[in-house]
Motif scaffolding. Structure first.
Motif, PDB file in Angstrom:
ATOM      1  N   ALA A 102       1.024  -1.282  -0.070  1.00 34.38           N
ATOM      2  CA  ALA A 102      -0.091   0.125  -0.064  1.00 34.38           C
ATOM      3  C   ALA A 102       0.867   1.175  -0.159  1.00 34.38           C
ATOM      4  CB  ALA A 102      -1.098   0.014   1.188  1.00 34.38           C
ATOM      5  N   LEU A 160       2.080   8.890  -6.841  1.00 36.72           N
ATOM      6  CA  LEU A 160       2.738  10.178  -6.751  1.00 36.72           C
ATOM      7  C   LEU A 160       3.657  10.246  -7.979  1.00 36.72           C
ATOM      8  CD1 LEU A 160       2.940  12.975  -5.467  1.00 36.72           C
ATOM      9  CD2 LEU A 160       4.803  11.898  -4.392  1.00 36.72           C
ATOM     10  N   ASN A 192       5.829  23.402  -1.146  1.00 38.23           N
ATOM     11  CA  ASN A 192       5.760  22.323   0.141  1.00 38.23           C
ATOM     12  C   ASN A 192       7.361  22.214   0.519  1.00 38.23           C
ATOM     13  OD1 ASN A 192       3.392  21.609  -0.629  1.00 38.23           O
ATOM     14  ND2 ASN A 192       3.829  19.486  -0.339  1.00 38.23           N
ATOM     15  N   PRO A 209      -8.703   1.667   1.976  1.00 40.15           N
ATOM     16  CA  PRO A 209      -7.924   0.376   2.583  1.00 40.15           C
ATOM     17  C   PRO A 209      -6.474   0.796   2.383  1.00 40.15           C
ATOM     18  CG  PRO A 209      -9.729  -0.338   1.141  1.00 40.15           C
ATOM     19  CD  PRO A 209      -9.868   1.013   1.264  1.00 40.15           C
ATOM     20  N   ILE A 210      -6.050   1.366   1.058  1.00 43.26           N
ATOM     21  CA  ILE A 210      -4.658   1.893   0.593  1.00 43.26           C
ATOM     22  C   ILE A 210      -4.384   2.729   1.905  1.00 43.26           C
ATOM     23  CG2 ILE A 210      -3.173   2.829  -0.860  1.00 43.26           C
ATOM     24  CD1 ILE A 210      -5.093   1.666  -2.995  1.00 43.26           C
ATOM     25  N   LEU A 230      -3.605   1.266   5.407  1.00 42.14           N
ATOM     26  CA  LEU A 230      -2.611   0.467   5.268  1.00 42.14           C
ATOM     27  C   LEU A 230      -1.236   1.360   5.351  1.00 42.14           C
ATOM     28  CD1 LEU A 230      -3.627  -2.459   2.907  1.00 42.14           C
ATOM     29  CD2 LEU A 230      -3.074  -2.748   5.450  1.00 42.14           C
ATOM     30  N   SER A 231      -1.172   2.344   4.374  1.00 43.58           N
ATOM     31  CA  SER A 231      -0.207   3.156   4.151  1.00 43.58           C
ATOM     32  C   SER A 231       0.297   3.961   5.598  1.00 43.58           C
ATOM     33  CB  SER A 231      -0.410   4.384   3.140  1.00 43.58           C
ATOM     34  OG  SER A 231      -0.469   3.683   2.065  1.00 43.58           O
ATOM     35  N   ILE A 245      -0.459   2.783   8.391  1.00 39.16           N
ATOM     36  CA  ILE A 245       0.173   1.724   9.426  1.00 39.16           C
ATOM     37  C   ILE A 245       1.315   1.805   9.171  1.00 39.16           C
ATOM     38  CG2 ILE A 245       0.118  -0.503  10.036  1.00 39.16           C
ATOM     39  CD1 ILE A 245      -2.800  -0.584   9.759  1.00 39.16           C
ATOM     40  N   PHE A 246       1.676   1.829   7.906  1.00 44.60           N
ATOM     41  CA  PHE A 246       3.240   1.634   7.665  1.00 44.60           C
ATOM     42  C   PHE A 246       3.986   2.809   7.888  1.00 44.60           C
ATOM     43  CE2 PHE A 246       6.540   2.513   4.304  1.00 44.60           C
ATOM     44  CZ  PHE A 246       7.138   1.302   4.413  1.00 44.60           C
ATOM     45  N   ILE A 254       8.608   9.464   2.374  1.00 44.81           N
ATOM     46  CA  ILE A 254       7.603   9.178   2.435  1.00 44.81           C
ATOM     47  C   ILE A 254       6.601  10.134   2.860  1.00 44.81           C
ATOM     48  CG2 ILE A 254       6.891   7.804   4.340  1.00 44.81           C
ATOM     49  CD1 ILE A 254       5.630   5.676   2.481  1.00 44.81           C
ATOM     50  N   PRO A 311       6.860  13.739   3.031  1.00 44.08           N
ATOM     51  CA  PRO A 311       6.904  14.855   2.146  1.00 44.08           C
ATOM     52  C   PRO A 311       5.764  14.491   0.701  1.00 44.08           C
ATOM     53  CG  PRO A 311       9.271  14.713   2.562  1.00 44.08           C
ATOM     54  CD  PRO A 311       8.461  13.450   3.156  1.00 44.08           C
ATOM     55  N   ALA A 312       5.983  12.997   0.466  1.00 42.54           N
ATOM     56  CA  ALA A 312       5.578  12.646  -0.651  1.00 42.54           C
ATOM     57  C   ALA A 312       3.932  12.652  -0.544  1.00 42.54           C
ATOM     58  CB  ALA A 312       5.978  11.226  -0.960  1.00 42.54           C
ATOM     59  N   VAL A 313       3.498  12.518   0.888  1.00 47.59           N
ATOM     60  CA  VAL A 313       2.048  12.295   1.064  1.00 47.59           C
ATOM     61  C   VAL A 313       1.557  13.842   0.951  1.00 47.59           C
ATOM     62  CG1 VAL A 313       0.151  11.961   2.659  1.00 47.59           C
ATOM     63  CG2 VAL A 313       2.026  10.198   2.310  1.00 47.59           C
ATOM     64  N   ASP A 314       2.598  14.797   1.771  1.00 52.00           N
ATOM     65  CA  ASP A 314       2.375  16.141   1.729  1.00 52.00           C
ATOM     66  C   ASP A 314       2.035  16.774   0.120  1.00 52.00           C
ATOM     67  OD1 ASP A 314       1.927  16.224   4.195  1.00 52.00           O
ATOM     68  OD2 ASP A 314       4.013  17.160   4.604  1.00 52.00           O
ATOM     69  N   LEU A 325       1.278  15.035  -2.467  1.00 51.29           N
ATOM     70  CA  LEU A 325      -0.053  14.538  -3.014  1.00 51.29           C
ATOM     71  C   LEU A 325      -1.133  15.292  -2.561  1.00 51.29           C
ATOM     72  CD1 LEU A 325      -0.428  11.681  -4.618  1.00 51.29           C
ATOM     73  CD2 LEU A 325      -0.752  10.676  -2.525  1.00 51.29           C
ATOM     74  N   ILE A 380      -7.514   8.366  -5.046  1.00 47.20           N
ATOM     75  CA  ILE A 380      -6.341   8.866  -5.016  1.00 47.20           C
ATOM     76  C   ILE A 380      -6.178  10.083  -4.382  1.00 47.20           C
ATOM     77  CG2 ILE A 380      -4.260   9.838  -6.230  1.00 47.20           C
ATOM     78  CD1 ILE A 380      -4.887   7.829  -8.820  1.00 47.20           C
ATOM     79  N   LEU A 391      -6.315  10.191  -0.342  1.00 54.34           N
ATOM     80  CA  LEU A 391      -5.230   9.233   0.161  1.00 54.34           C
ATOM     81  C   LEU A 391      -4.460  10.316   1.063  1.00 54.34           C
ATOM     82  CD1 LEU A 391      -3.455   7.110  -2.572  1.00 54.34           C
ATOM     83  CD2 LEU A 391      -4.758   6.431  -0.384  1.00 54.34           C
ATOM     84  N   ILE A 446      -4.631   9.497   5.185  1.00 50.24           N
ATOM     85  CA  ILE A 446      -3.426   8.801   5.632  1.00 50.24           C
ATOM     86  C   ILE A 446      -2.975   9.721   6.680  1.00 50.24           C
ATOM     87  CG2 ILE A 446      -0.723   8.703   5.247  1.00 50.24           C
ATOM     88  CD1 ILE A 446      -1.397   7.902   2.414  1.00 50.24           C
TER      89      ILE A 446
END
Lengths: 274, 278
Positions: A18, A26, A261, B84-85, B88-89, B91-92, B105, B107-110, B112, B145, B148, B152
């Protein structure tokens, strides 16, 4: 025992998978936009006037910058002052404070199209400003207000009381303490909030179509209709003619977002929040 | 002199704090005053329950049931794919991810979260629509998407807030690391996760531009997952440009319906958050 092992293995794969998927999506989106857009970044895109020949994004870029500055000019003072009131003046547990918090929370949950609709009804029609830079900026300034207020409040909260007491002890009044001691220490946190707000303004479309309009021009006055970069992209995609230029515009938008960002992460890191 | 300045600024601070109350008040008043009369003129039942939307016909029909159902479909799709994604992300990120990887990861989510909806929409047009058409499925994938980062970040902070002893206790009792996470830590963070889902619903139902670009926007009851659909948000943006009179009122009333949905979602979100804090 075997069951146990299988569970661990499957769940391990799922969680890692996941996270990999999130990162992958991304990377794919950014890679795709860059791949399609970068080859089409050409000088004619930054010509100062827009026509269907050059599909220039310059008016959009300038409009976006003006829109951002104007929205911030309205929202930042109000947001900062409100945060000062909530943290330094308001009595704990007062009814008014909880009402302010409730409405701020409500504002942060309202989708941008509702802001757009309200802006159309109030600023554009009721106040008679028409589709304009001004109407767009006022609409957006309400939209980003909760963001500014929250980050500012957190920043002021994290200023240690010792500083306030020190200032009081030296004979400074409450106002002077706030303006000269508390606010300067809270500045980085406030900045981080402002940068996030810029991100929202730059990416906004739905709240602007019916408030700022869609005329691709460099505004002559606050009452001119403008088209920010995001709206510009949407308009281009609707025409379906200038796909390449749209990708190039998307690249510029993405670069702005990445820059924003990175900047806010840097600031947050420098003040050591979280 | 100084004293009056103190007083004056205190009043300014106070007035600024009232602005958000004023804003919410104005938004409510202007939406309701402009939307409710149309609602009554059309008839609440016909408006909310009518399955035909044809404002340009003679006689015109103003039923927004197709759009309500459309919004619910794409939102449900987004939740089914995104939650779900996202969970799970999270939790990761909260428990498994090595710190070195976390530096990337997060900054990547930010990022997104920062990508503008039109860019998502553009991506949808170029990549998703060729595969699944202008349809419910395409809109659901794209919204999945887009929600997410929301899911998250809220789920992650809920998971981080669960005490480490829970996890270590489970390990000590002989459970494997993942069993401990999924059977002990995850249930402990239940309310926070639910709050993440609720906020995800709010994002999905309120999203406008990206959905318009991939959903097809036909104002009819959904016929198939692979056929086009129009959401409440799309209805407003698409027709507001040329609507007049009752038609315009009906669009504003569509906004009112959306607004009420959002208010309900917000209230459940804050209730969940409050419950989580005890």
């Amino acid at each position: 025992m075997k069951n146990q092992k299988n569970f661990e293995r499957i769940m391990g794969i799922l969680t890692w998978g996941a996270a990999a998927l999130t990162l992958g999506v991304l990377a794919f989106i950014i890679g795709f936009i860059l791949f399609k857009g970068v080859p089409h970044l050409k000088p004619s895109l930054i010509a100062f006037s827009y026509n269907s020949e050059n599909v220039s994004l310059m008016p959009g870029l300038i409009s976006t910058i003006l829109m951002t500055l104007l929205s911030l000019a309205i929202s930042v003072p109000v947001g900062v002052f409100a945060a000062i009131y909530l943290t330094e003046y308001a009595k704990r547990g007062s009814k008014l404070v909880s009402l302010v918090r409730l409405t701020t929370e409500t504002l942060s949950g309202i989708p941008s199209i509702i802001y757009g609709l309200f802006g159309l009804l109030f600023f554009v029609t009721y106040l008679g400003w028409g589709f304009s830079l001004l109407a767009g900026a006022f609409t957006l300034s309400i939209m980003i207000l909760p963001l500014i207020m929250r980050s500012c409040e957190e920043a002021i909260h994290s200023v240690p009381d010792v500083l306030r007491e020190g200032a009081f002890g030296l004979g400074a009044g409450k106002l002077r303490t706030i303006l000269k001691i508390v606010l300067p220490s809270a500045l980085p946190g406030i900045f981080a909030g402002i940068i996030l707000a810029i991100g929202r303004i730059v990416g906004e479309t739905a709240a602007l179509i019916y408030t700022a309009g869609t005329v691709a021009q460099i505004p002559k006055s606050p009452l001119s209709s403008v088209r920010t970069l995001s709206v510009h992209m949407y308009a281009l995609s609707g025409e379906g003619l200038h796909t390449n230029e749209s990708y190039a515009t998307a690249v510029v938008l993405l670069l702005v977002v990445v820059a924003i960002n990175t900047l806010s992460a840097k600031i947050v890191k420098s003040i050591g929040v979280k | 002199m100084n004293k009056s300045k103190e007083k004056f600024m205190a009043a300014v601070f106070f007035a600024s704090a009232l602005i958000s109350i004023l804003a919410v008040g104005l938004i409510c008043v202007f939406l309701f005053v402009n939307g409710i009369p149309a609602l009554f003129k059309i008839g609440t039942l016909e408006f909310l329950g009518g399955s035909q939307w044809s404002p340009m016909d003679q006689p015109a029909y103003y039923g927004i049931l197709p759009m309500i159902v459309g919004s619910l479909y794409v939102t449900a799709g987004a939740i089914i794919l995104g939650v779900p994604i996202g969970v799970l992300s999270s939790i990761f990120m909260a428990w498994i991810c090595p710190p070195r990887l976390y530096k990337w990861i997060k900054p990547a989510v930010d990022l997104l979260a920062g990508i503008p909806s039109v860019v998502y929409g553009f991506f949808g047009i170029a990549i998703i629509v060729p595969l699944t058409g202008n349809s419910i499925v395409s809109a659901s994938i794209l919204l999945g998407i887009m929600i997410l980062p929301t899911v998250i970040s809220i789920a992650e902070s809920a998971l981080r807030a669960t005490p480490r002893q829970y996890y270590e206790g489970a390990l000590a009792l002989g459970a494997g690391p993942y069993r401990s996470l999924f059977y002990v830590v995850l249930p402990a963070a239940k309310n926070g996760i639910l709050a993440a889902v609720v906020l995800g619903i709010g994002r999905a139902i309120g999203e406008t531009m990206a959905v318009i670009m991939v959903a097809g926007n036909q104002a009819r009851m959904p016929v198939s997952l692979f056929k086009g659909v129009r959401t409440l948000t799309a209805n407003i943006v698409i027709e507001m440009g040329y609507a007049a009179d009752l038609h315009r009122g009906a669009l504003i009333a569509t906004g009112v319906v959306l607004f009420v949905f959002i208010l309900i979602i917000n209230i459940s979100f804050s209730a969940l958050v409050r419950k989580d804090r005890g």
